[in-house]
Design a protein around this motif. Structure first.
Motif, short mmCIF file in Angstrom:
data_model
loop_
_atom_site.label_atom_id
_atom_site.label_comp_id
_atom_site.label_asym_id
_atom_site.label_seq_id
_atom_site.Cartn_x
_atom_site.Cartn_y
_atom_site.Cartn_z
N GLU A 1 0.86 -1.19 0.00
CA GLU A 1 0.00 0.00 0.00
C GLU A 1 0.90 1.23 0.00
N GLU B 1 -3.93 5.89 2.85
CA GLU B 1 -3.71 4.91 1.78
C GLU B 1 -4.19 5.51 0.47
N GLN C 1 -2.86 0.81 -3.89
CA GLN C 1 -2.45 -0.53 -3.46
C GLN C 1 -2.20 -1.41 -4.67
MG MG Z 1 -6.48 -1.07 -0.12
#
Ligand code: MG
Ligand code: ATP
Length: 570
Positions: free
Chosen positions: A213, A406, A409
């Protein structure tokens, strides 16, 4: 003639006050700068300035994808439930999935992600290993009925995602696709002005990572991270850092009076010992209903996610449960615990022999409690939250703590979808095999929030040039002035002609209002034109992010700005 935007006709309704509903800096500023508006919980309209930022971010993504040979397509958002039934996710995805029916009572979902659709797309078309690998991607709205949509673009129910899917014939080829996407993701963050760390989310059995991530460092981030100068970074809930525990003093077991010292900081202050030399006791009821006491180093917290792995569906004891278990809040220790209690401790304490602990008696602690002599621990577990100063599992140096958002990813899926959905190809050896897949997602709209979290101050946003909605704002101090305005208008045209992205504040507002709005909206370079400067043949250029000011002669202005702006473009 090149175009420029007049502020008087720009749809950017700015707000003087912070909107009450917004907690995060980015949420407040995007609303106040007239960039987004809420339609309903988790549903936002992107107004012109924000849309320009989004298009720039998408431009960087497209450029990087082209660079690694990924091809852009567009699949329907509306997805037949059938496909999700084939993968087994229709039931498993839960209430986050937006489900609906058409007029014939057929079930559909609004795509929260598109593994199924992409797998279906290639399953009867990509037939031979000779056609592989293929990576396809799209930039599109996604739908997730989030339990708590919040923080503006950070966690929406409809948001823009770039999602890519790779199809390979072998693990080596999947690894190559994955590595290429991962490297591109690092460049995308950087080119968009985001300082991000790759955090290992899942490590594969063969070693190396199978999911990473990218976390934008920001205090507002929901993820807690530890990272090391050597490049290692991990979520605190996943980190298996080495916790440096201070050893207590050796001696005879001694009960000391510690009136009202029911917290670690009270005890360590009162007895003059480091917090890490004390032991924190956490009283909880584990998933099977057992009264449990768990010890961790005094300066560490128990991590909820890790604790769930160990204790199942546990909860911290209420005051009543503490009483029922015969425990004294604030003074729990391993010496002389009531019968029948499950006693566990974090593995970091295993090598520590001498403990400073609660005496299971109000207002008393034990000094020099020795493991083995005075108490025993039934089980060693991994429950602590890694923190600043814990040692890096790779290089052994102390790590830093940070919070992160985040933003993207990358993930090796293997044959998860190709197997369940029967997506196969003919391999070199003549056998039908399921594709090896990877999936790669970027939160495009969330990136806008991340940029603002990293580039703002108390006055507003400070867009980095690479994603700024415009590059230069011409602030004409007086529109009515028959000297200043003609110059402002000419300067604007010249800058636009020099291929700079220009907005001009031509509104009949006081200078104070214009300056405040310019700082709020955060165009990187402000060209301020007032009577004095104009008389002297100068523009005053203010760099939004640093606050530096320069007097630049009109004749040099375009070049001066181009020298700074062009190299800073994404
Ligand atoms: Mg994710
Ligand atoms: P999170 O843990 O934040 O819910 P996720 O891991 O479920 O995200 P992914 O399925 O990995 O999200 O989606 C890819 C990217 O899409 C994420 O890295 C994130 O940047 C973005 N994203 C996910 N959910 C949202 C949302 N509700 N609003 C905006 N962006 C989102």
């Amino acid at each position: 003639m090149k175009r420029y935007q007049k502020m008087s006709s720009l749809y950017a309704p700015t707000l003087k006050e912070d909107p009450a509903e917004a907690e995060l800096v980015s949420h407040k500023l995007l609303l106040r700068a007239g960039m987004i508006r809420k339609t309903a919980a988790g549903l936002y309209s992107y107004l012109p300035l924000c849309w320009r930022v989004l298009r720039k971010i998408e431009g960087v993504i497209r450029d990087e994808m082209e660079g690694i040979g990924a091809q852009e397509i567009q699949v329907p958002i509306l997805t037949p439930a059938e496909l999700w039934e084939q993968s087994g996710r229709y039931g498993a995805y839960g209430p986050e999935l937006m489900r609906l029916k058409d007029r014939h009572d057929r079930d559909f979902v609004l795509g929260p992600t598109h593994e199924e659709t992409f797998t279906d797309l290639v399953r009867n078309e990509l037939r031979s290993y000779k056609q592989l690998p293929v990576t396809l991607y799209q930039i599109q709205d996604k739908f997730r009925d989030e339990l708590r949509p919040r923080f503006g673009l950070m966690r929406g129910r409809e948001f823009i995602m770039k999602d890519a899917y790779s199809f390979s014939a072998s693990q080596e080829s999947l690894q190559e696709c994955y590595d290429a996407e991962k490297a591109a993701y690092a460049r995308i963050a950087e080119r968009c002005g985001i300082k991000a760390l790759p955090v290992v989310a899942d490590s594969g059995q063969i070693g190396g990572d199978t999911s990473v991530e990218f976390m934008a460092l920001a205090d507002a981030g929901e993820a807690e991270l530890v990272w090391c100068d050597c490049g290692f970074a991990a979520d605190t809930e996943a980190a298996t850092a080495e916790v440096a525990v201070a050893e207590g003093e050796a001696g005879e077991l001694e009960r000391v009076h510690t009136p009202n010292a029911g917290t670690i900081s009270d005890v360590s202050a009162l007895l003059g010992v480091q917090e890490s030399a004390t032991r924190k006791a956490l009283a909880l009821i584990d998933g099977e209903g057992r009264a449990t006491v768990c010890f961790v180093p005094g300066d560490h917290e128990m991590n909820d996610v890790k604790a769930e792995h160990v204790f199942g569906d546990y909860h911290m004891m209420t005051d009543e449960e503490l009483r029922d278990a015969g425990l004294v809040k604030g003074f729990i220790g391993p010496v002389g615990l009531p019968e029948g209690i499950r006693v566990v401790a974090d593995a970091s304490l295993k090598s520590s022999e001498w403990w400073l602990v609660g005496a299971n008696l109000a207002n008393y602690h034990y000094r020099h409690a020795q493991m083995g002599r005075d108490f025993t621990i039934d089980e060693w577990v991994d429950v602590v939250c890694a923190r600043e100063g814990d040692l890096c599992p790779h290089c052994g140096k102390p790590m830093h703590a940070a919070r992160g958002i985040e933003i993207s990813q990358v993930f090796q899926l293997g044959t998860k979808y190709s197997e369940s959905m029967g997506a196969t190809f003919m391999d070199e050896d003549g056998r039908e095999k399921p594709f090896l897949m990877g999936c790669y997602g970027i939160g495009v709209s969330r990136m806008v929030s991340a940029v603002v979290e990293q580039h703002s101050d108390e006055r507003g946003i400070c867009w980095p040039v690479c994603v700024a909605p415009y590059e230069v704002e011409v602030v004409a101090m007086s529109v009515n002035d028959d000297v200043v305005w003609p110059v402002a208008s000419k300067v604007t045209e010249e800058l636009a002609a020099a291929d700079l992205e220009v907005v001009v504040d031509d509104r009949k507002e006081r200078p104070g209002v214009k300056f405040a709005d310019a700082d709020l909206i955060g165009i990187p370079y402000q060209v301020i034109l007032g009577k004095k400067g104009v008389a002297a043949g100068n523009a005053e250029v203010k760099v939004r992010e640093t606050g530096e000011r320069f007097d630049v002669p009109f004749a040099e202005l375009s070049q001066w700005l181009r020298d700074r702006i062009v190299p800073a473009r994404a």
